[in-house]
Design a protein around this motif. Structure first.
Motif, short mmCIF file in Angstrom:
data_model
loop_
_atom_site.label_atom_id
_atom_site.label_comp_id
_atom_site.label_asym_id
_atom_site.label_seq_id
_atom_site.Cartn_x
_atom_site.Cartn_y
_atom_site.Cartn_z
N ILE A 91 -1.71 65.33 53.41
CA ILE A 91 -0.81 65.23 53.76
C ILE A 91 -0.71 63.76 54.31
N ARG A 92 -1.53 63.37 54.60
CA ARG A 92 -2.32 62.13 55.52
C ARG A 92 -1.86 60.70 54.57
N ALA A 93 -1.83 60.95 52.72
CA ALA A 93 -1.49 60.05 51.69
C ALA A 93 -0.13 60.21 50.62
N GLU A 94 0.30 61.46 51.34
CA GLU A 94 1.74 61.35 50.81
C GLU A 94 2.43 60.98 51.16
N LYS A 95 2.42 61.06 52.73
CA LYS A 95 3.14 60.12 54.04
C LYS A 95 3.36 58.64 53.61
N ILE A 96 2.24 58.57 54.00
CA ILE A 96 2.26 56.54 53.80
C ILE A 96 2.29 56.45 51.67
N LEU A 97 2.40 57.08 50.56
CA LEU A 97 3.03 56.43 49.28
C LEU A 97 4.15 56.38 49.48
N GLU A 98 4.85 57.75 50.16
CA GLU A 98 6.48 57.28 50.59
C GLU A 98 6.99 56.37 51.38
N VAL A 99 6.06 56.14 51.78
CA VAL A 99 6.29 54.82 53.64
C VAL A 99 6.41 53.37 52.20
N GLU A 100 4.72 53.26 51.83
CA GLU A 100 5.16 52.43 50.17
C GLU A 100 6.29 52.04 49.30
N ARG A 101 6.58 53.01 48.77
CA ARG A 101 7.59 53.42 47.89
C ARG A 101 8.71 52.74 48.37
N LYS A 102 9.21 53.06 49.97
CA LYS A 102 9.79 52.45 50.80
C LYS A 102 9.96 50.89 50.88
N THR A 103 8.35 50.54 51.12
CA THR A 103 7.67 49.47 51.46
C THR A 103 7.87 48.34 50.14
N GLU A 104 7.87 48.42 49.00
CA GLU A 104 7.97 47.61 47.46
C GLU A 104 9.59 48.08 47.45
N ARG A 105 10.42 48.70 47.55
CA ARG A 105 11.55 49.02 47.06
C ARG A 105 12.22 48.24 48.16
N ASP A 106 12.47 47.75 49.27
CA ASP A 106 12.62 46.99 49.96
C ASP A 106 12.74 45.46 49.94
N GLN A 107 10.60 45.78 49.48
CA GLN A 107 10.79 44.23 49.18
C GLN A 107 11.49 43.29 47.76
N ALA A 108 11.17 44.58 47.20
CA ALA A 108 12.04 43.48 45.53
C ALA A 108 13.81 43.23 46.08
N GLU A 109 14.24 44.57 46.80
CA GLU A 109 15.29 43.53 47.24
C GLU A 109 15.46 42.42 48.01
N ILE A 110 14.40 42.06 48.91
CA ILE A 110 14.17 41.25 49.59
C ILE A 110 14.32 40.35 48.59
N LYS A 111 13.20 40.06 47.57
CA LYS A 111 13.03 38.88 47.03
C LYS A 111 14.48 38.51 46.08
N GLU A 112 14.59 39.27 45.14
CA GLU A 112 16.22 39.28 45.01
C GLU A 112 17.32 38.42 45.54
N ILE A 113 17.60 38.50 46.76
CA ILE A 113 17.96 38.25 48.14
C ILE A 113 17.84 36.60 47.85
N GLU A 114 16.55 36.38 48.57
CA GLU A 114 16.54 34.84 48.30
C GLU A 114 16.19 34.39 46.92
N ARG A 115 15.82 34.83 46.06
CA ARG A 115 16.23 33.65 44.65
C ARG A 115 17.77 33.38 44.43
N GLY A 116 18.30 34.22 44.73
CA GLY A 116 19.91 34.03 44.79
C GLY A 116 20.33 33.19 46.31
N LEU A 117 19.40 33.18 47.45
CA LEU A 117 20.04 32.68 48.68
C LEU A 117 18.94 30.57 48.19
N MET A 118 18.78 31.00 47.39
CA MET A 118 17.72 29.70 46.96
C MET A 118 19.05 28.35 46.28
#
Length: 176
Positions: A91-118
């Protein structure tokens, strides 16, 4: 050969289709601009999410899950092959994996926004865009801080958004 009535009907139909295409293009451009503004407004929160997700992962690692419904379900589902600790860890591993997926998704969007802002960061009105979208300032406040008239702020922020539209959406941003 077509008579005048038939020709007029064809011309009317062509004009009707043309108007629909123009309206569709305007709606698409409006939706595109809404998406860009939504991305810009979301940027500070996405950055905050990354920090929050790390705290969530730390909490999950410490969480006991004592009488959790998830634990009861996992123990019933697992049968006799798994003990309580294995179920907890799964259960712990599944919950952590879910949060890690959210982190990766948000990090990818942040990176794309920052590329545009550059591409716009050296523009003299970048500060106005940042104040508007990232700090929640009103045009009047921005105009006083820059200093210039509010219409200049509005016009130049729009110009920067147009640049971002082309960067993020390519030729689709050029359609009216």
């Amino acid at each position: 050969m077509l008579d005048n009535t038939e020709m007029q009907q064809i011309e009317n139909k062509i004009e009707e289709v043309g108007k629909k295409l123009i309206q569709s293009g305007k709606r698409n451009r409006c939706n595109l601009m809404k998406n860009i503004k939504r991305r810009l407004y979301a940027y500070p929160q996405l950055k905050n999410n990354i920090e929050r997700y790390q705290l969530d992962i730390e909490d999950i690692r410490r969480e006991e899950f004592g009488k959790s419904k998830s634990l009861a379900f996992a123990l019933n589902k697992s049968g006799s092959n798994y003990d309580r600790n294995e179920a907890l860890e799964r259960i712990r591993a599944e919950k952590i994996l879910e949060v890690e997926r959210k982190t990766e998704r948000d990090q990818a969007e942040i990176k794309e926004i920052e590329r545009g802002l550059m591409i716009i960061k050296d523009d003299p009105y970048y500060r106005a865009l940042a104040m508007s979208f990232f700090e929640g300032k009103k045009q009047k406040e921005i105009a006083e801080a820059i200093p210039c008239v509010e219409t200049t702020i509005w016009r130049n922020v729009g110009r920067l958004i147009d640049k971002l539209a082309i960067f993020w959406y390519g030729a689709d941003a050029l359609k009216d």
